[in-house]
Every structure is written in C-alpha cells, then in structure tokens.
Design a protein around this motif. Structure first.
Motif, mmCIF file in Angstrom:
data_model
loop_
_atom_site.group_PDB
_atom_site.id
_atom_site.type_symbol
_atom_site.label_atom_id
_atom_site.label_comp_id
_atom_site.label_asym_id
_atom_site.label_seq_id
_atom_site.Cartn_x
_atom_site.Cartn_y
_atom_site.Cartn_z
ATOM 1 N N GLN A 1 0.823 -1.208 0.000
ATOM 2 C CA GLN A 1 0.000 0.000 0.000
ATOM 3 C C GLN A 1 0.862 1.266 0.000
ATOM 4 O O GLN A 1 0.336 2.374 0.091
ATOM 5 C CB GLN A 1 -0.920 0.022 1.228
ATOM 6 N N ARG B 1 -4.389 3.507 1.165
ATOM 7 C CA ARG B 1 -3.686 4.748 0.906
ATOM 8 C C ARG B 1 -3.711 5.090 -0.581
ATOM 9 O O ARG B 1 -3.562 6.248 -0.969
ATOM 10 C CB ARG B 1 -2.236 4.579 1.352
ATOM 11 N N ILE B 2 -3.792 4.034 -1.346
ATOM 12 C CA ILE B 2 -3.653 4.223 -2.789
ATOM 13 C C ILE B 2 -4.989 4.563 -3.459
ATOM 14 O O ILE B 2 -6.002 3.968 -3.133
ATOM 15 C CB ILE B 2 -3.077 2.948 -3.442
ATOM 16 N N PRO C 1 -6.250 6.721 6.294
ATOM 17 C CA PRO C 1 -4.971 6.052 6.059
ATOM 18 C C PRO C 1 -3.896 6.897 5.387
ATOM 19 O O PRO C 1 -2.774 6.419 5.229
ATOM 20 C CB PRO C 1 -5.388 4.943 5.105
ATOM 21 N N ARG C 2 -4.206 8.131 4.992
ATOM 22 C CA ARG C 2 -3.207 8.868 4.216
ATOM 23 C C ARG C 2 -1.939 9.129 4.998
ATOM 24 O O ARG C 2 -0.821 8.827 4.566
ATOM 25 C CB ARG C 2 -3.772 10.203 3.738
ATOM 26 N N GLY C 3 -2.087 9.678 6.170
ATOM 27 C CA GLY C 3 -0.910 9.989 6.961
ATOM 28 C C GLY C 3 -0.339 8.777 7.674
ATOM 29 O O GLY C 3 0.849 8.718 7.986
ATOM 30 N N ASP D 1 5.110 5.597 9.341
ATOM 31 C CA ASP D 1 3.890 5.878 8.585
ATOM 32 C C ASP D 1 2.848 4.759 8.613
ATOM 33 O O ASP D 1 1.826 4.838 7.941
ATOM 34 C CB ASP D 1 4.236 6.254 7.136
ATOM 35 N N THR E 1 -5.910 1.105 5.647
ATOM 36 C CA THR E 1 -4.661 0.967 4.893
ATOM 37 C C THR E 1 -4.870 1.297 3.418
ATOM 38 O O THR E 1 -4.024 0.992 2.577
ATOM 39 C CB THR E 1 -4.094 -0.464 5.000
ATOM 40 N N TYR F 1 3.316 2.080 2.237
ATOM 41 C CA TYR F 1 3.924 2.511 3.515
ATOM 42 C C TYR F 1 5.378 2.059 3.532
ATOM 43 O O TYR F 1 5.728 1.003 3.018
ATOM 44 C CB TYR F 1 3.148 1.921 4.691
ATOM 45 N N ASP G 1 -4.159 11.797 9.824
ATOM 46 C CA ASP G 1 -5.123 11.236 8.896
ATOM 47 C C ASP G 1 -4.846 9.750 8.641
ATOM 48 O O ASP G 1 -3.750 9.375 8.244
ATOM 49 C CB ASP G 1 -5.053 12.007 7.570
ATOM 50 N N GLY H 1 -1.008 4.339 8.278
ATOM 51 C CA GLY H 1 -1.752 3.107 8.017
ATOM 52 C C GLY H 1 -1.818 2.226 9.250
ATOM 53 O O GLY H 1 -0.880 2.178 10.037
ATOM 54 N N ASP I 1 -10.363 0.350 5.041
ATOM 55 C CA ASP I 1 -10.004 1.747 4.808
ATOM 56 C C ASP I 1 -8.707 2.182 5.503
ATOM 57 O O ASP I 1 -8.003 3.060 5.007
ATOM 58 C CB ASP I 1 -11.131 2.671 5.301
#
Lengths: 341, 341
Positions: A183, A340-341, A273-275, A248, A338, A185, A271, A277, A336
DNA sequence: ATGAAAGCGCTAACAC
DNA sequence: GTGTTAGCGCTTTCAT
C-alpha cells in the motif's frame, strides 16, 4: 444397626437395580451400552431411573473405570478475547456431549503449565487441549504419554503430540506486512503487548516480510509487558512516534492495540490512512465497523475451538477424527485504514 | 497371578504409606490435617510423597469424602466480556487454592440452568456460583438445599439462597438516564441486545429515571435478539433515528453498542456530544480512550468474581466469609460523549 | 498420635 | 443377555 456411613442420600445404581428388578451391572450397561441389553430390560431400567431420579456419580464412575468425563483445557489467559472466542467454540461443541470442560490458566508460565497438566492428569481426563506448540520438556513428556486424546491449538507445528489445529502466525503476520508495504507505507512499525510464543512468531513473520524489501527496522518494534488493551495501543503509538516521527504505519499484534492507535491518531489529528496506516490482527467485529474501518488479519479462533473439541469427541467415540494436523489458515482483510492508494 | 485390574500405574496412598513406613490413613492425615500428626511422621510422609511423585486421586477422594474439589460456575454466556471479566476474578482467586473451577453455560435458558445444576450437584461440588437472582422454581429448590456454599453473582436481590455479590442494575441505569437528562438531552433512546433479566432491569431503571421528568418514550426503546456487538450498536442507531429522527442521545445497555453508535455517528457526520449524546454500560477500557471519550457506568465485574470466590473459599476453610450480601455499587463516569454543556 | 476395617458408587473381569 | 465378585483409591468410623 451398624454404624452409619455417609451416603449423600441420592439414589445409587443399586437403588435403581432393585427398583427395576435387575442387577447393578445391568443398569450400568443399559445406561452406557444400551445395545448390549435387551429392549425389555432397557425399558425397565429407563423407568426405574426416572422414578428414582437417578444421576450417576461421576467420581465413582471415574474411580471404577479409570477415566473421568473431564476435558481439560490449558490456555495462557482467560481474559484475552482471542482465547475467549476459542473457548466459545470449545463449549459450543462440548455441550453436545456429556463431557465437562475444565479450564485452567497457565498465565504464560511453562512451570505453571506443567503443574496444571499434572493436576489434570491426576483426574484421568477424557481429553486434553493445550495452547501452542512450545511446551517445555516436562510438559511435553506428560503430553506425549497422556492416556487420552490431546489437541494442541491455535498454532501448528511440525511435531504434534497427537492432534493439532491452528494456523501459521508467522505467515499471517508476513502477509500483513506485505500488505502494508504494497500500500506504499515505508516506515512500518510493529506493536505488541505481553510477549508470548505466538507474538514472537508474528514478529518474525513481520520482519521476514519487510526485510525482503529493505524496510525492516528494529527501532520501530515495540513490545510491552502489559496485557493487550485499547489504551495500550494508544500509548504505544505515542512511543513509536517518539522513536521515529516519520513512522507511517503499524502492524498491531492485536486488534485492541489497533483500535487504540486509531483513536490516538484521531486525537492527534493524524489522517488515517493517508498519513498513517493501521493493520490489526484477529479481526474482531469492531474492525469492520470502526470509522475508518480497520484492516486486519482474520484468524479462525472460533473454528479452532470447535474443531479441537470435535476431534476429541470423535476419538472418544471411536470415530474417525479426520486429519490429525489442521491448518485452518487466515485471511487478510484490507479495509479503509490501509487504503492509501 | 490373579486377574489384573487397572491401576493407572500412578502411585497410590498405599505406596506412599509403605515407603514412609506408616499406614495409609496416616498419609491421608499428614496431607490434609498436618496438625494431627507428629512432626516426624509429617517429614517422613512428605519425603515419601516426593520420592514417589504422589498426587492424590480426586475421584477417590470425592467418593470417600462425599465432597469434590470442584467449584461450579453457571454463567449465561462465556463470550460476553462482562462475564469474562468476572470469570477472570473468579480464577484469580481460585488459583490461590486447590479447588478447580468448572464453568457451564446456561445460554440464558432456565431449563438448561436446572439441568446443569443437577449435573454439578451430582459431582458433590465444593461450592456453586450462579448468575443473577431470577432462578426458576426447580433451580431455586436445588440451590436452597445445596450441600455447599452458594453465591449468586452480578445482581443483588432480597432473598439470597446463601450469599450474594453484585449491584443494582436498576439503580445503575437510572443514574445513567438522569445524567443524560441533566446534560440537556431530551429525546433519549435505549439500546439493548439480547434481553435478559439484567437488561430488563436496566430498562426499568432507565424508564423510572426519565418518567420522573416526562422524558420517557417507549418508541425510543430498542432490543435485539442478537448478542451485543459493536456492529449491532451501529445498526441500532440507524433504526433509532428512523423511528425518531429527533432522538438526541442513547443509553446503551452495553459498551459494545455504545462504541458502534459512536462509529455510526462519525460515519453519518453527527457531532458527538453536541448533536448526539452517548452513554455506555460497564466501562470497558476502550471507553476512556475512544475519541471522543465515551461516558459509561463502571460496574465492579472483576471484583464480583474475586469476592464471590473468596467468600466460598472462606466458608470452605471455616473462616468468617464476611457480609453474606454485598452491594458493590457502580460509578457513573461522565466523559466527552455526553459533555454537551 | 496412629491404625484396622469398612465402604463410598461404580465398572472390569470373568462366569453362565 | 445377565449376574457375581472384586476392587478402583481414598476417607470415615471406631479403637488403641
């Protein structure tokens, strides 16, 4: 009148025999092996049992037959939700039989495990269920020679004493670590509570997965000596971010921790999963409902309990217990937390 | 040679007696009532026990003495986190003794409870622990006449069979409902999972609290036939808001449900606590850590287990068990999820 | 302080 | 298919 002895007052097999006009052993046979008694006798005995309100005495039975109706279960912890799901499975199946389940708590101690095993064995148990595959030498000897079916649960390994049902914790954690790196990270931590054999194996799976991609760092591995709880997860996220402010993502050894991490992220405004995971382990029901929903590794806890008990019951009934070693596998459940993509 | 009988092979009390050069009964006394044998004999026996690796046979003991070392525990569910905390307390204390805990699961059925009680009684248990105060007539008769200490746990009521330790579920829910109204909520709902005696009493406490202020509406009371889970709480919030779109708070019969409600609010963009207040029940550890933190009623689950077992052990040791009926109380723990003011 | 004898309630072993 | 006998391993009762 001769001296009086005890005699709970409850009807005995002799009382039933008299009532039915047969001998005690016939009552015994009618109850245990109805096929070996004529239909008439069987009916006679059944009627007598009912009118007398007879219940066999398990102690006398155990003493005479050298076999109790107790199935002993050794778990490292009664609290842990992981084991409580497995216990539920065990009870679910045992309740279809007349066997009694007796649980004892090793508290993660091998010495305690051996002591409890001796205690169980002194009861001549009908079956024994123990957690994991890392019994110390003393326990191993007792289990190897145990005069009853034995199932090792929760993990699987190469040399079963008798039967085994579980899954590979190493593989499961490896899959989770690969998911996190897939993902995107890159600075992935590992959070664990009180360390035991299984969490140690999960760590090695995590490590193996990330080392293959040059992403592993021991600085991001945290264990605690406390039991796994939601607050611990929150606290551990703080510690991880102190050690590596760039971290991260985390693989949590337990869903409790993952939930704590999620709340702590919300509190810090990170955030997910953006910031950051988050992946848990076990997939308890809260994971799917959390907001954001939490990725986890679904493990077959309930089914481990069910099958372990079913294997023992089958053996005790002289039926085919099926495969002696069963890998029930696991499922990575991406959600959700994880995505990130 | 005569026909061979069993004989597990394990050393018996006779083997120890021979080794020590005393009689069997002396060994028995040295082990159970050391005060009644001379110090020399005691040492002799202790040495023999050690060299032979002797462990008493519990079945023989139970048969001869009319009393087993088993403490039977009847709970409605093994899974439920409420009971698992209490079980932990029971085990914690029982592990300081040589008694064995045997758990059985009534699955919320009174018929099953009576059956299990009979099964326990056939083992001549050392003690009995049962959940709640609403035993059916059959069970009640068995418990009243039980030849051992009996503790009713989790609730308290007017007519103990013997001993009791718990708290008032009615009062606890009443306090929670008063807290919600004091915080300014006016259309307060009640969410419950599978209904049992305790949840029913909590509902009446809730109702009593709100009726006093003209705030009670049966339209906002939801029960389910499923077990209490986080997803159920999320689903029930949806249903509540369908029934009354103006609903502004809930008392959840269980913390699981409250957590589900929180997540569902987050998902729907409902502001907690301004737009909606949430109060749980039991105060499991996640409540303090959730974001926002969740108000709950702290209940003495662990302590109920500890004290129940301690009372039984005291009685079995002929010590003063202390008060026979113990109200352990509860604490309303206000947190962010109801901090509207 | 210690022991001998009896027996708890049931089933294994051996008849018939 | 059913019964008789013995005995599982321990503790109770009574005696010394």
């Amino acid at each position: 009148m001769a001296r009086k002895r005890r005699g709970s007052g409850n009807p005995t097999i002799m009382d039933v025999a008299r009532e039915a006009g047969v001998s005690a052993i016939t009552v015994s046979r009618a109850l245990r092996t109805p096929g070996r008694v004529s239909a008439d006798t069987r009916a006679l005995v059944a009627a007598a049992v009912r009118t007398m309100g007879y219940t066999p005495d398990p102690a006398a039975k155990a003493l005479a037959s050298d076999r109790s109706d107790i199935i002993g279960v050794l778990v490292p912890s009664v609290t842990n939700s992981v084991f409580s799901d497995t216990l539920r499975g065990l009870f679910e199946v045992s309740e279809t039989s007349d066997f009694r389940v007796q649980i004892a708590n090793t508290r993660y101690s091998q010495a305690e495990e051996e002591r409890l095993l001796r205690s169980f064995l002194s009861q001549r148990p009908a079956g024994l269920i123990v957690t994991g595959v890392d019994q110390a030498a003393g326990s191993a000897a007792l289990l190897r020679d145990a005069p009853c079916p034995v199932v090792q649960i929760t993990e699987i390994g190469p040399a079963p004493f008798d039967m085994m049902v579980g899954f590979s914790h190493t593989q499961a954690a490896r899959a989770a670590s690969l998911h996190l790196s897939a993902q995107g990270y890159r600075r992935i931590g590992f959070l664990g509570a009180r360390r035991d054999e299984r969490s140690t194996r999960r760590l090695s799976g995590f490590r193996a997965g990330l080392e293959g991609q040059g992403l592993y760092s021991p600085a991001r591995v945290l264990f605690s000596d406390q039991p796994s709880t939601v607050p611990l997860g929150a606290a551990q996220l703080g510690e991880l971010l102190t050690r590596d402010p760039q971290a991260d993502a985390v693989l949590c050894n337990n869903d409790d921790l993952a939930l704590g991490v999620l709340f702590e992220c919300q509190r810090r405004g990170i955030d997910v999963p953006r910031g950051f995971g988050i992946c848990g382990f076990n997939d308890i029901d809260v994971m799917a409902v959390a907001h954001p929903s939490l990725t986890s590794v679904r493990t077959p806890r309930l089914e481990v309990g069910r099958q372990a008990m079913a294997m023992i019951l089958a053996r005790l009934a002289d039926q085919d217990p099926g495969p002696m070693v069963r890998d029930l596998g696991f499922d990575l459940v991406p959600r959700d937390s994880t995505a990130r993509i």
